[in-house]
Design an enzyme around this catalytic site. Structure first.
Site, PDB file in Angstrom:
ATOM      1  N   THR A 266       0.846  -1.203   0.000  1.00 33.43           N
ATOM      2  CA  THR A 266       0.000   0.000   0.000  1.00 33.43           C
ATOM      3  C   THR A 266       0.875   1.245   0.000  1.00 33.43           C
ATOM      4  O   THR A 266       1.951   1.247   0.611  1.00 33.43           O
ATOM      5  CB  THR A 266      -0.882   0.001   1.275  1.00 33.43           C
ATOM      6  OG1 THR A 266      -1.698  -1.169   1.258  1.00 33.43           O
ATOM      7  CG2 THR A 266      -1.781   1.234   1.341  1.00 33.43           C
TER       8      THR A 266
ATOM      9  N   SER B  45       1.982   5.347  -1.940  1.00 38.47           N
ATOM     10  CA  SER B  45       2.203   6.043  -3.212  1.00 38.47           C
ATOM     11  C   SER B  45       3.252   5.337  -4.063  1.00 38.47           C
ATOM     12  O   SER B  45       3.171   5.346  -5.295  1.00 38.47           O
ATOM     13  CB  SER B  45       2.607   7.497  -2.957  1.00 38.47           C
ATOM     14  OG  SER B  45       3.747   7.557  -2.128  1.00 38.47           O
TER      15      SER B  45
ATOM     16  N   GLY C  83       6.164  -0.710  -0.038  1.00 35.61           N
ATOM     17  CA  GLY C  83       7.024   0.412   0.306  1.00 35.61           C
ATOM     18  C   GLY C  83       7.392   0.386   1.780  1.00 35.61           C
ATOM     19  O   GLY C  83       7.119  -0.580   2.499  1.00 35.61           O
ATOM     20  N   ALA C  84       8.010   1.474   2.238  1.00 33.81           N
ATOM     21  CA  ALA C  84       8.364   1.596   3.662  1.00 33.81           C
ATOM     22  C   ALA C  84       8.480   3.072   4.009  1.00 33.81           C
ATOM     23  O   ALA C  84       8.716   3.910   3.134  1.00 33.81           O
ATOM     24  CB  ALA C  84       9.683   0.887   3.949  1.00 33.81           C
TER      25      ALA C  84
ATOM     26  N   LYS D  17       6.781   0.788   8.987  1.00 34.61           N
ATOM     27  CA  LYS D  17       5.725   0.895   7.994  1.00 34.61           C
ATOM     28  C   LYS D  17       4.412   1.278   8.673  1.00 34.61           C
ATOM     29  O   LYS D  17       4.285   1.175   9.873  1.00 34.61           O
ATOM     30  CB  LYS D  17       5.537  -0.450   7.266  1.00 34.61           C
ATOM     31  CG  LYS D  17       6.731  -0.817   6.405  1.00 34.61           C
ATOM     32  CD  LYS D  17       6.543  -2.125   5.645  1.00 34.61           C
ATOM     33  CE  LYS D  17       5.212  -2.278   5.009  1.00 34.61           C
ATOM     34  NZ  LYS D  17       4.778  -1.162   4.137  1.00 34.61           N
TER      35      LYS D  17
ATOM     36  N   GLU E 247      -0.588  -5.451   5.840  1.00 36.27           N
ATOM     37  CA  GLU E 247       0.730  -5.555   5.195  1.00 36.27           C
ATOM     38  C   GLU E 247       1.559  -6.657   5.859  1.00 36.27           C
ATOM     39  O   GLU E 247       2.231  -7.442   5.186  1.00 36.27           O
ATOM     40  CB  GLU E 247       1.459  -4.212   5.278  1.00 36.27           C
ATOM     41  CG  GLU E 247       0.819  -3.149   4.394  1.00 36.27           C
ATOM     42  CD  GLU E 247       1.388  -1.758   4.588  1.00 36.27           C
ATOM     43  OE1 GLU E 247       1.115  -0.915   3.738  1.00 36.27           O
ATOM     44  OE2 GLU E 247       2.089  -1.508   5.580  1.00 36.27           O
TER      45      GLU E 247
ATOM     46  N   LYS F 197      14.267   7.111   2.352  1.00 35.05           N
ATOM     47  CA  LYS F 197      13.744   6.171   3.354  1.00 35.05           C
ATOM     48  C   LYS F 197      14.845   5.377   4.061  1.00 35.05           C
ATOM     49  O   LYS F 197      14.589   4.718   5.061  1.00 35.05           O
ATOM     50  CB  LYS F 197      12.764   5.187   2.695  1.00 35.05           C
ATOM     51  CG  LYS F 197      11.645   5.820   1.873  1.00 35.05           C
ATOM     52  CD  LYS F 197      10.630   6.489   2.743  1.00 35.05           C
ATOM     53  CE  LYS F 197       9.459   7.097   1.985  1.00 35.05           C
ATOM     54  NZ  LYS F 197       8.563   6.156   1.360  1.00 35.05           N
TER      55      LYS F 197
END
Ligand code: 5RP
EC number: 5.3.1.6
Length: 230
Positions: A35, A37, A89-90, A101, A110, A128
């Site tokens: 989940t 962007s 992502g993270a 996350k 997740e 990140k």
């Protein structure tokens, strides 16, 4: 928002790593999808090879909606025994592949999809990558009844926890719970920290992913996509 000292915008770096993740998707199989962007860029790229995969297991209502809108079939986690790869992502990732996350409030699902996957491929822009987890406010999904107690427990650890708000009311997750975001922590032993906080009554999921760490990180930099393996 652009990354400090970066020539490429953060958005461009996210697009790069979203595309690079395609090579980890196994044709003929179901892929685990996270989940956020960065993952949205991956989902858009995945649509270009949708005829080569069976579909996806998704970690949020938001990703499910995007996948379905692009014609990618979505399976329930319970319908699938094991996934070869989970791509997500993270908010932070360290040199061991340990992550923070939950910036998108999807941390519980997740972690569930990550746990049923053989390989976790993290896609992230270079901002990140951190030495020590804890600068990004740590998301923790909490049963509302336990919120005050959990906030006090974080205070005893030296952290400051706040309930995440949306439109003037506590944000409600896909699982019907609340999120507290914790600042002021330096998480030097992510495995021990995750185990401890997960035991607190009322904590659904803590946003430290150490037991479900990344195996690979595709890091978007001005020099291109760097592959870190852990
Ligand atoms: C959502 C997450 C996201 O992976 C994390 O917040 C990173 O998001 P983005 O790709 O938008 O920076 O954990 O719960």
């Amino acid at each position: 928002m652009s990354t400090t000292n970066s020539v490429l915008s953060q958005d461009a770096l996210k697009t790069l790593v979203g595309l690079a993740a395609l090579k980890y998707v196994v044709p003929g199989e179901i892929v685990g999808v996270g989940t956020g962007s960065t993952v949205n860029k991956f989902i858009d790229a995945l649509a270009t090879m949708k005829d080569q995969i069976k579909g996806a297991v998704s970690s949020s209502e938001a990703s499910t909606e995007r996948l379905k809108a692009l014609g990618i079939p979505v399976f329930d986690a319970g319908e699938v025994a094991e996934l070869s790869v989970y791509i997500d992502g993270a908010d932070e990732i360290d040199s061991h592949g340990f992550m923070v996350k939950g910036g998108g409030a999807a941390l519980t699902r997740e972690k569930i999809v990550a746990a049923q996957s053989r390989r976790f491929v993290c896609i992230a822009d270079a901002s990140k990558l951190v030495q020590t987890l804890g600068k990004f406010p740590l998301p923790v999904e909490v049963i509302p009844m336990a919120t005050t107690r959990v906030i006090r427990q974080f205070a005893a650890m030296g952290g400051t926890a706040q309930v995440r708000m949306k439109n003037g009311a506590p944000l409600v997750t896909d699982n019907g719970q609340h999120i507290v975001d914790v600042t002021g922590l330096s998480i030097v032993d992510p495995l021990a920290f995750e185990s401890e906080v997960n035991q607190w009554p009322g904590v659904v999921t803590v946003g430290v992913f150490a037991h479900q760490k990344a195996n690979v990180c595709l890091l978007g930099t001005d020099e291109g996509v760097k592959t870190l393996t852990f």
